[in-house]
Design a protein around this motif. Structure first.
Motif, mmCIF file in Angstrom:
data_model
loop_
_atom_site.group_PDB
_atom_site.id
_atom_site.type_symbol
_atom_site.label_atom_id
_atom_site.label_comp_id
_atom_site.label_asym_id
_atom_site.label_seq_id
_atom_site.Cartn_x
_atom_site.Cartn_y
_atom_site.Cartn_z
ATOM 1 N N UNK A 181 36.629 39.402 29.587
ATOM 2 C CA UNK A 181 38.048 39.204 29.304
ATOM 3 C C UNK A 181 38.403 37.750 28.989
ATOM 4 N N UNK A 182 37.401 36.914 28.738
ATOM 5 C CA UNK A 182 37.647 35.495 28.503
ATOM 6 C C UNK A 182 38.284 35.224 27.149
ATOM 7 N N UNK A 183 39.055 34.150 27.092
ATOM 8 C CA UNK A 183 39.628 33.667 25.838
ATOM 9 C C UNK A 183 38.562 32.906 25.054
ATOM 10 N N UNK A 184 38.751 32.778 23.738
ATOM 11 C CA UNK A 184 37.783 31.999 22.961
ATOM 12 C C UNK A 184 37.796 30.503 23.290
ATOM 13 N N UNK A 185 38.890 29.981 23.865
ATOM 14 C CA UNK A 185 38.955 28.547 24.166
ATOM 15 C C UNK A 185 38.429 28.201 25.559
ATOM 16 N N UNK B 67 43.772 34.129 30.515
ATOM 17 C CA UNK B 67 45.217 34.043 30.302
ATOM 18 C C UNK B 67 45.557 34.342 28.846
ATOM 19 N N UNK B 68 46.524 35.202 28.655
ATOM 20 C CA UNK B 68 47.017 35.520 27.308
ATOM 21 C C UNK B 68 48.526 35.390 27.305
ATOM 22 N N UNK B 69 49.177 34.917 26.287
ATOM 23 C CA UNK B 69 48.609 34.282 25.097
ATOM 24 C C UNK B 69 48.096 32.885 25.430
ATOM 25 N N UNK B 70 47.113 32.420 24.675
ATOM 26 C CA UNK B 70 46.504 31.126 24.983
ATOM 27 C C UNK B 70 47.443 29.964 24.669
ATOM 28 N N UNK C 159 37.679 28.980 34.948
ATOM 29 C CA UNK C 159 37.108 30.038 35.786
ATOM 30 C C UNK C 159 37.532 31.363 35.159
ATOM 31 N N UNK C 160 36.804 32.444 35.410
ATOM 32 C CA UNK C 160 37.070 33.682 34.675
ATOM 33 C C UNK C 160 38.388 34.398 34.967
ATOM 34 N N UNK C 161 38.943 34.279 36.174
ATOM 35 C CA UNK C 161 40.041 35.166 36.548
ATOM 36 C C UNK C 161 41.266 34.425 37.072
ATOM 37 N N UNK C 162 42.439 34.725 36.490
ATOM 38 C CA UNK C 162 43.678 34.117 36.979
ATOM 39 C C UNK C 162 44.124 34.744 38.295
ATOM 40 N N UNK C 163 43.796 35.998 38.533
ATOM 41 C CA UNK C 163 44.182 36.617 39.807
ATOM 42 C C UNK C 163 43.360 36.027 40.958
ATOM 43 N N UNK C 164 42.070 35.768 40.722
ATOM 44 C CA UNK C 164 41.250 35.125 41.752
ATOM 45 C C UNK C 164 41.700 33.685 41.991
#
Length: 151
Positions: free
Chosen positions: A28-32, A83-86, A106-111
């Motif tokens: 689920x990562x963003x390209x940036x 995070x979306x939108x970047x 880091x991979x997760x905003x909830x974590x």
């Protein structure tokens, strides 16, 4: 033993958010999201965030982090890669690079939000140095500083 684990599983199912592994979160990562912290560094950063939150030494959220970067505050900036939108936070890494502040994704905003002691997800956290957890902070600072910056 099975009975002890059952309430935890029921609680996770009731929340509707099953725990995802580090590898699953990478989907689920963003390209940036560069430089991305390794699994081991991600755990260290979460640990440091938990300690900093106890001592009220974190800045949470895009507006607050942006304000204190502009004021010249020092610390490690940790961004969530999913995070979306970047457009919401894509300027933060540039601000960090201009002021020579270390940052990592880091991979997760909830974590990330959970590590800060909040039930809400958060996309940016700045960890400020403090003598109570200086050793953990220095270790994270060294490893985040060693990550290769994107071109």
């Amino acid at each position: 033993m099975a009975r002890e684990k059952q309430p935890e599983a029921e609680a996770a199912a009731a929340e509707g958010t099953p725990e995802r592994s580090y590898r699953e979160q990478l989907d689920y990562l963003n390209p940036i999201a560069q430089p991305l912290a390794s699994r081991k560094l991600t755990r260290k950063l979460y640990k440091c965030i938990r300690k900093a939150a106890k001592h009220k030494q974190i800045r949470r959220g895009v507006k607050e982090v942006q304000k204190f970067i502009n004021k010249g505050e020092k610390g490690i900036t940790v961004l969530a890669g999913d995070t979306l939108p970047i457009d919401v936070y894509c300027h933060i890494p540039i601000m960090c690079e201009d002021r020579s502040l270390p940052y990592a994704y880091v991979p997760s905003k909830s974590d990330l939000g959970a590590a800060a002691g909040s039930k809400r997800p958060t996309c940016v956290i700045m960890i400020k140095p403090h003598e109570e957890y200086q050793e953990t902070y220095d270790e994270c600072l060294e490893e985040v500083g060693a990550l290769p910056l994107p071109l």
